[in-house]
Design an enzyme around this catalytic site. Structure first.
Site, PDB file in Angstrom:
ATOM      1  N   ASP A 109       8.314   9.092  -4.379  1.00  0.00           N
ATOM      2  CA  ASP A 109       9.369   9.080  -3.497  1.00  0.00           C
ATOM      3  C   ASP A 109      10.704   9.082  -4.398  1.00  0.00           C
ATOM      4  OD1 ASP A 109      11.415   8.175  -1.649  1.00  0.00           O
ATOM      5  OD2 ASP A 109      10.677   6.077  -1.538  1.00  0.00           O
ATOM      6  N   LYS A 138       8.481  13.309  -1.341  1.00  0.00           N
ATOM      7  CA  LYS A 138       9.667  13.504  -0.439  1.00  0.00           C
ATOM      8  C   LYS A 138      10.724  14.384  -0.961  1.00  0.00           C
ATOM      9  CE  LYS A 138       9.142   9.036   1.808  1.00  0.00           C
ATOM     10  NZ  LYS A 138       9.611   7.767   2.165  1.00  0.00           N
ATOM     11  N   VAL A 160       7.206   6.730   6.176  1.00  0.00           N
ATOM     12  CA  VAL A 160       6.129   7.251   6.994  1.00  0.00           C
ATOM     13  C   VAL A 160       4.944   6.023   6.997  1.00  0.00           C
ATOM     14  CG1 VAL A 160       6.443   9.697   6.751  1.00  0.00           C
ATOM     15  CG2 VAL A 160       4.912   8.393   5.044  1.00  0.00           C
TER      16      VAL A 160
HETATM   17  P1  5GP Z   1       8.744   5.560  -5.827  1.00  0.00           P
HETATM   18  O1  5GP Z   1       8.507   4.528  -6.809  1.00  0.00           O
HETATM   19  O2  5GP Z   1       8.411   6.828  -5.809  1.00  0.00           O
HETATM   20  O3  5GP Z   1       9.932   5.354  -5.306  1.00  0.00           O
HETATM   21  O4  5GP Z   1       7.732   4.828  -4.709  1.00  0.00           O
HETATM   22  C1  5GP Z   1       6.444   5.164  -4.532  1.00  0.00           C
HETATM   23  C2  5GP Z   1       5.801   4.148  -3.663  1.00  0.00           C
HETATM   24  O5  5GP Z   1       6.391   3.552  -2.735  1.00  0.00           O
HETATM   25  C3  5GP Z   1       4.690   4.699  -3.015  1.00  0.00           C
HETATM   26  O6  5GP Z   1       3.461   4.320  -4.147  1.00  0.00           O
HETATM   27  C4  5GP Z   1       4.470   4.012  -1.760  1.00  0.00           C
HETATM   28  O7  5GP Z   1       3.771   2.890  -1.897  1.00  0.00           O
HETATM   29  C5  5GP Z   1       5.807   3.499  -1.581  1.00  0.00           C
HETATM   30  N1  5GP Z   1       6.516   4.402  -0.520  1.00  0.00           N
HETATM   31  C6  5GP Z   1       7.495   5.102  -0.805  1.00  0.00           C
HETATM   32  N2  5GP Z   1       7.577   5.995   0.239  1.00  0.00           N
HETATM   33  C7  5GP Z   1       7.173   5.489   1.501  1.00  0.00           C
HETATM   34  C8  5GP Z   1       7.016   5.500   2.788  1.00  0.00           C
HETATM   35  O8  5GP Z   1       7.589   6.329   3.402  1.00  0.00           O
HETATM   36  N3  5GP Z   1       6.058   4.934   3.450  1.00  0.00           N
HETATM   37  C9  5GP Z   1       5.237   3.968   2.825  1.00  0.00           C
HETATM   38  N4  5GP Z   1       4.435   3.026   3.634  1.00  0.00           N
HETATM   39  N5  5GP Z   1       5.301   3.325   1.617  1.00  0.00           N
HETATM   40  C10 5GP Z   1       6.085   4.447   0.972  1.00  0.00           C
END
Ligand code: 5GP
Ligand code: MG
Length: 186
Positions: A109, A138, A160
């Protein structure tokens, strides 16, 4: 109160990826990883809990010697947007020195989680090689310069649930991946 599966499915506004689409793509990804690591032992480090179902299906499709390590990290803290902070244990309780390591998460993300753990493994564990795999990536700008080596699906920037991914602990057991009905959020 616990909800029956039909009740859980009806909480979705729409299905983004159905179960058979996910299974087919995960099997393809497993074949690709198996080819890349042929003849080598692979140490898989998986981030919990979201990647649980993905990693279970992926690893069972690979005919390689594999050791599996799990790591609990969190950045969402039960919300639908990243807190901007990654919480995890300070040191790794497993030996990855000179190993081929594949770091697996459910979603790329903002990139903060994967970048933080990737950096820690590289600095603290000194693996021979270190690659990353995510089920979903994403389409959005990242705060960290990290891209996954293996990606299941590129998706739009929407929250999601399903196939391991939750909202406040719910919906992980959905076999598909979907978008929650906005009235369910809160
Ligand atoms: P980042 O550190 O890349 O922003 O986020 C990664 C973490 O956020 C992922 O491991 C996941 O657990 C959570 N995450 C990001 N987007 C989503 C989403 O759309 N749904 C859910 N359930 N978790 C998300
Ligand atoms: Mg996660």
């Amino acid at each position: 109160m616990s909800q029956p599966i039909s009740g859980v499915l009806s909480s979705l506004e729409r299905v983004l990826l159905d179960a058979s689409t996910i299974q087919t793509r995960v099997a393809d990804l497993a074949a690709e990883i198996e080819r890349d690591y042929a003849g080598q032992e692979l140490c898989v480090v998986t981030l919990m809990d979201g990647a649980l179902f993905f990693v279970a299906d992926l690893l069972r499709s690979m005919d390689l010697p594999i050791r599996l390590f799990t790591l609990t990290v969190s950045s969402y803290h039960g919300d639908t947007t990243s807190s901007g902070r990654v919480q995890m244990a300070q040191t790794f309780p497993f030996d990855l020195k000179a190993r081929h390591v594949l770091l697996i998460d459910d979603i790329l993300d903002t990139g903060l989680t994967l970048a933080t753990v990737h950096e820690r493994i590289r600095e603290q564990c000194h693996p021979e090689t270190l690659k990353t795999a995510v089920l979903l990536r994403k389409e959005r700008p990242r705060v960290s310069e990290i891209n996954a080596d293996y990606v299941g699906f590129d998706i739009a920037d929407e929250f999601v649930v399903g196939y391991g991914m939750d909202y406040k602990g719910h919906y992980r057991n959905l076999p598909c991946i979907g978008i929650l009905d906005p009235t369910t959020l809160g």
